[in-house]
Write a protein that holds these residues in place. Structure first.
Motif, PDB file in Angstrom:
ATOM      1  N   LYS A   9       0.830  -1.200   0.000  1.00  0.00           N
ATOM      2  CA  LYS A   9       0.000   0.000   0.000  1.00  0.00           C
ATOM      3  C   LYS A   9       0.867   1.253   0.000  1.00  0.00           C
ATOM      4  N   GLU A  10       1.904   1.226   0.807  1.00  0.00           N
ATOM      5  CA  GLU A  10       2.813   2.370   0.870  1.00  0.00           C
ATOM      6  C   GLU A  10       3.512   2.574  -0.470  1.00  0.00           C
ATOM      7  N   TRP A  11       3.945   1.464  -1.065  1.00  0.00           N
ATOM      8  CA  TRP A  11       4.619   1.564  -2.368  1.00  0.00           C
ATOM      9  C   TRP A  11       3.685   2.137  -3.424  1.00  0.00           C
ATOM     10  N   LEU A  12       2.427   1.701  -3.407  1.00  0.00           N
ATOM     11  CA  LEU A  12       1.454   2.195  -4.375  1.00  0.00           C
ATOM     12  C   LEU A  12       1.265   3.706  -4.239  1.00  0.00           C
ATOM     13  N   HIS A  13       1.138   4.166  -3.016  1.00  0.00           N
ATOM     14  CA  HIS A  13       0.948   5.603  -2.789  1.00  0.00           C
ATOM     15  C   HIS A  13       2.202   6.378  -3.180  1.00  0.00           C
ATOM     16  N   LYS A  64      -0.660   7.840 -11.314  1.00  0.00           N
ATOM     17  CA  LYS A  64      -1.505   8.570 -10.367  1.00  0.00           C
ATOM     18  C   LYS A  64      -2.709   7.732  -9.945  1.00  0.00           C
ATOM     19  N   SER A  65      -3.153   6.834 -10.833  1.00  0.00           N
ATOM     20  CA  SER A  65      -4.317   6.000 -10.516  1.00  0.00           C
ATOM     21  C   SER A  65      -3.984   4.895  -9.511  1.00  0.00           C
ATOM     22  N   LEU A  66      -2.693   4.647  -9.273  1.00  0.00           N
ATOM     23  CA  LEU A  66      -2.305   3.576  -8.347  1.00  0.00           C
ATOM     24  C   LEU A  66      -2.789   3.841  -6.926  1.00  0.00           C
ATOM     25  N   ARG A  67      -3.000   5.080  -6.598  1.00  0.00           N
ATOM     26  CA  ARG A  67      -3.471   5.435  -5.256  1.00  0.00           C
ATOM     27  C   ARG A  67      -4.850   4.830  -4.985  1.00  0.00           C
ATOM     28  N   GLU A  68      -5.621   4.609  -6.046  1.00  0.00           N
ATOM     29  CA  GLU A  68      -6.991   4.113  -5.883  1.00  0.00           C
ATOM     30  C   GLU A  68      -7.075   2.579  -5.910  1.00  0.00           C
ATOM     31  N   VAL A  69      -5.946   1.909  -6.166  1.00  0.00           N
ATOM     32  CA  VAL A  69      -5.956   0.442  -6.288  1.00  0.00           C
ATOM     33  C   VAL A  69      -5.939  -0.213  -4.918  1.00  0.00           C
ATOM     34  N   ASP A  70      -6.891  -1.121  -4.681  1.00  0.00           N
ATOM     35  CA  ASP A  70      -6.955  -1.811  -3.388  1.00  0.00           C
ATOM     36  C   ASP A  70      -6.199  -3.144  -3.436  1.00  0.00           C
ATOM     37  N   ALA A  71      -6.546  -3.989  -4.380  1.00  0.00           N
ATOM     38  CA  ALA A  71      -5.891  -5.299  -4.505  1.00  0.00           C
ATOM     39  C   ALA A  71      -4.986  -5.247  -5.739  1.00  0.00           C
ATOM     40  N   PHE A  72      -3.745  -4.859  -5.527  1.00  0.00           N
ATOM     41  CA  PHE A  72      -2.854  -4.619  -6.664  1.00  0.00           C
ATOM     42  C   PHE A  72      -2.607  -5.879  -7.479  1.00  0.00           C
ATOM     43  N   GLY A  73      -2.451  -7.021  -6.810  1.00  0.00           N
ATOM     44  CA  GLY A  73      -2.194  -8.264  -7.526  1.00  0.00           C
ATOM     45  C   GLY A  73      -3.311  -8.593  -8.499  1.00  0.00           C
ATOM     46  N   SER A  74      -4.555  -8.547  -8.027  1.00  0.00           N
ATOM     47  CA  SER A  74      -5.707  -8.843  -8.884  1.00  0.00           C
ATOM     48  C   SER A  74      -5.805  -7.832 -10.019  1.00  0.00           C
ATOM     49  N   TYR A  75      -5.587  -6.578  -9.683  1.00  0.00           N
ATOM     50  CA  TYR A  75      -5.637  -5.499 -10.675  1.00  0.00           C
ATOM     51  C   TYR A  75      -4.584  -5.727 -11.767  1.00  0.00           C
ATOM     52  N   LEU A  76      -3.379  -6.089 -11.347  1.00  0.00           N
ATOM     53  CA  LEU A  76      -2.265  -6.277 -12.265  1.00  0.00           C
ATOM     54  C   LEU A  76      -2.495  -7.472 -13.192  1.00  0.00           C
ATOM     55  N   PHE A  77      -2.946  -8.594 -12.630  1.00  0.00           N
ATOM     56  CA  PHE A  77      -3.148  -9.794 -13.438  1.00  0.00           C
ATOM     57  C   PHE A  77      -4.307  -9.622 -14.417  1.00  0.00           C
TER      58      PHE A  77
END
Length: 199
Positions: A9-13, A64-77
């Motif tokens: 989460k920190e990395w995404l922000h 900039k949209s990464l701040r809104e991503v909750d489940a990065f793994g699912s989003y990425l795949f």
């Protein structure tokens, strides 16, 4: 919240704010898992490498949209899967039109005007191919006219597969630019660009 999720989460922000190191952490955390997933999906290690690079490049451009991503793994795949599927569709369209232009076969919606357009397009494409630099021309013809895979082209020409890809990208870009200068010969047969390879 586990430590790994908290870090993520920190990395995404941080990445959303332009922190390259945080983005690099995300890349290294997922690159091998994503590569394996796409390689299994497509059956092509080369395609998997391309998709991983393209997806992370797009993520960085739209960071900039990464701040809104909750489940990065699912989003990425999901993003990578969609990218791979779109790539398959593009290759299918390219193969259909390549055969039509090369063989002179006409689509189901053929009209006298489309016959003229197809003939003009085939002539323009042939001329553009002849004007390619020698190495690009050779690789393009081996790939598109003879159906030789990139790995085999690389073996025959004693170059790397990456070099073959780069030459193909440049060749296709040049051909697209040449064809875009003749819109009237293309507009009839393209319809809404369903099968044209360079759209």
């Amino acid at each position: 919240m586990s430590t790994s999720i908290q870090y993520e989460k920190e990395w995404l922000h941080m990445a959303a704010d332009g922190d390259e190191l945080a983005f690099t952490h995300l890349f290294h955390a997922y690159k091998f898992k994503l590569y394996g997933f796409i390689a299994r999906l497509t059956g092509s290690p080369d395609t998997a490498e391309d998709v991983v690079q393209d997806v992370f490049l797009k993520l960085w451009k739209e960071r900039k949209s990464l701040r809104e991503v909750d489940a990065f793994g699912s989003y990425l795949f999901r993003m990578a899967q969609n990218h791979a599927i779109n790539g398959f569709r593009k290759m299918a369209r390219e193969e259909v039109m390549r055969r039509e232009i090369s063989a002179g076969d006409l689509p189901a919606y053929s009209t006298p005007q489309s016959e003229i357009a197809l003939k003009e397009t085939r002539e323009i494409l042939h001329k553009a191919i002849q004007q390619l630099p020698p190495r690009q021309k050779a690789i393009y013809l081996l790939s598109r006219e003879e159906g030789v895979k990139h790995e085999e082209i690389a073996r025959r020409l004693r170059i790397t597969t990456g070099t073959v890809k780069n030459h193909m990208i440049q060749a296709l870009r040049t051909l697209r630019e040449q064809l875009s200068q003749h819109p009237h010969s293309l507009e009839i047969i393209l319809l809404p660009c369903l099968v044209f390879p360079f759209c």
